[in-house]
Design a protein around this motif. Structure first.
Motif, PDB file in Angstrom:
ATOM      1  N   THR A 174      40.204  44.330  37.484  1.00 21.52           N
ATOM      2  CA  THR A 174      40.572  45.743  37.522  1.00 21.52           C
ATOM      3  C   THR A 174      42.028  45.934  37.141  1.00 21.52           C
ATOM      4  N   ASP A 175      42.923  45.102  37.704  1.00 18.10           N
ATOM      5  CA  ASP A 175      44.346  45.223  37.381  1.00 18.10           C
ATOM      6  C   ASP A 175      44.606  44.953  35.895  1.00 18.10           C
ATOM      7  N   VAL A 176      43.887  43.996  35.329  1.00 19.06           N
ATOM      8  CA  VAL A 176      44.068  43.686  33.914  1.00 19.06           C
ATOM      9  C   VAL A 176      43.709  44.889  33.058  1.00 19.06           C
ATOM     10  N   LEU A 177      42.597  45.539  33.370  1.00 18.22           N
ATOM     11  CA  LEU A 177      42.119  46.637  32.527  1.00 18.22           C
ATOM     12  C   LEU A 177      42.768  47.986  32.812  1.00 18.22           C
ATOM     13  N   LEU A 178      43.452  48.126  33.934  1.00 23.51           N
ATOM     14  CA  LEU A 178      44.070  49.415  34.255  1.00 23.51           C
ATOM     15  C   LEU A 178      45.440  49.570  33.591  1.00 23.51           C
ATOM     16  N   HIS A 179      45.528  49.114  32.356  1.00 21.01           N
ATOM     17  CA  HIS A 179      46.771  49.271  31.603  1.00 21.01           C
ATOM     18  C   HIS A 179      46.434  49.784  30.208  1.00 21.01           C
ATOM     19  N   PRO A 180      47.088  50.854  29.768  1.00 23.07           N
ATOM     20  CA  PRO A 180      46.719  51.463  28.487  1.00 23.07           C
ATOM     21  C   PRO A 180      46.837  50.532  27.282  1.00 23.07           C
ATOM     22  N   ARG A 187      35.906  37.499  24.318  1.00 22.46           N
ATOM     23  CA  ARG A 187      34.879  36.569  24.795  1.00 22.46           C
ATOM     24  C   ARG A 187      33.619  37.357  25.117  1.00 22.46           C
ATOM     25  N   ARG A 188      32.504  36.830  24.711  1.00 24.76           N
ATOM     26  CA  ARG A 188      31.230  37.505  24.996  1.00 24.76           C
ATOM     27  C   ARG A 188      30.953  37.533  26.496  1.00 24.76           C
ATOM     28  N   ASP A 189      31.404  36.532  27.213  1.00 25.33           N
ATOM     29  CA  ASP A 189      31.171  36.453  28.659  1.00 25.33           C
ATOM     30  C   ASP A 189      32.389  36.935  29.456  1.00 25.33           C
ATOM     31  N   ARG A 190      33.169  37.820  28.842  1.00 20.70           N
ATOM     32  CA  ARG A 190      34.403  38.283  29.486  1.00 20.70           C
ATOM     33  C   ARG A 190      34.110  39.012  30.793  1.00 20.70           C
ATOM     34  N   PRO A 191      35.092  39.022  31.683  1.00 22.77           N
ATOM     35  CA  PRO A 191      34.915  39.760  32.943  1.00 22.77           C
ATOM     36  C   PRO A 191      34.763  41.255  32.685  1.00 22.77           C
ATOM     37  N   SER A 192      34.190  41.950  33.615  1.00 25.78           N
ATOM     38  CA  SER A 192      34.075  43.400  33.514  1.00 25.78           C
ATOM     39  C   SER A 192      34.229  44.004  34.905  1.00 25.78           C
ATOM     40  N   VAL A 193      34.530  45.274  34.928  1.00 26.66           N
ATOM     41  CA  VAL A 193      34.639  45.995  36.187  1.00 26.66           C
ATOM     42  C   VAL A 193      33.250  46.507  36.514  1.00 26.66           C
ATOM     43  N   GLY A 194      32.625  45.904  37.486  1.00 25.02           N
ATOM     44  CA  GLY A 194      31.278  46.289  37.878  1.00 25.02           C
ATOM     45  C   GLY A 194      31.282  47.339  38.967  1.00 25.02           C
ATOM     46  N   THR A 195      30.098  47.692  39.399  1.00 29.86           N
ATOM     47  CA  THR A 195      29.945  48.723  40.437  1.00 29.86           C
ATOM     48  C   THR A 195      30.656  48.326  41.720  1.00 29.86           C
TER      49      THR A 195
END
Length: 185
Positions: free
Chosen positions: A4-10, A74-82
């Motif tokens: 979440t912290d990685v993706l919460l940056h523009p 990466r195809r198996d990259r992390p994602s922000v899930g529910t």
């Protein structure tokens, strides 16, 4: 740093978008796509994304005495899930929404700054509308949208295709209404 912290940056969100469609890019190419981002900043964010497992090195080439890395998502990259979204605080959600809006504004400005940008011919739309939905209707609508968009999400870059950024945003715009609450008296 968690997902979440990685993706919460523009800037990092824009970098992730830039790799859509199995693109392979160097950090220099990313800098060309986003000239308003300082090179040092871009290299730092690419490093964060690689370290966090979002990007992988697709190739390395020697260029003028240095090694240039070509990255891809990466195809198996992390994602922000529910579960991750449920664990976010209201302030985390504010940061996430602000980052998403900053990406939209930056990408829209980059589009308008391109030679020959033609919003009408390109089918640009930024309309908003209000839908009155029960939880069941919201679920059906979401399923219907996924069914319509699913085949297009599988498209890959090809001659005659260009990437379009689609950003559905949905949230309750007001309190739940009981039947008759909003009826004129």
């Amino acid at each position: 740093m968690d997902t979440t912290d990685v993706l919460l940056h523009p800037v990092r969100l824009r970098v992730v978008h830039a790799f859509a469609g199995d693109r392979v890019l160097t950090t220099s190419q990313l800098c060309e796509r986003m000239p308003e981002v300082p090179k040092v900043t871009m290299y730092r964010h690419v490093g964060v994304l690689a370290e966090a497992g979002f990007l992988e090195v697709a190739d390395e080439r020697r260029v003028r005495g240095t090694v240039e890395r070509y990255y891809r998502l990466r195809r198996d990259r992390p994602s922000v899930g529910t579960a991750d979204a449920a664990a976010m605080t209201p302030d985390d959600h504010r940061r996430g929404f602000a980052a998403a809006m900053a990406v939209l504004i930056a990408e829209f400005n980059a589009y308008l700054d391109r030679e020959g940008a033609d919003p009408v011919a390109d089918g640009v739309s930024y309309r908003q509308g209000t839908l009155w939905l029960s939880p069941e209707e919201l679920g059906r609508m979401t399923g219907d949208l996924l069914a319509v968009l699913g085949p297009y999400l599988a498209n890959e870059p090809a001659p005659g295709r260009r990437p379009y950024l689609l950003s559905p945003i949905r949230f309750p715009a007001g309190p739940a209404s009981e039947e008759g609450d909003d009826a004129p008296s």
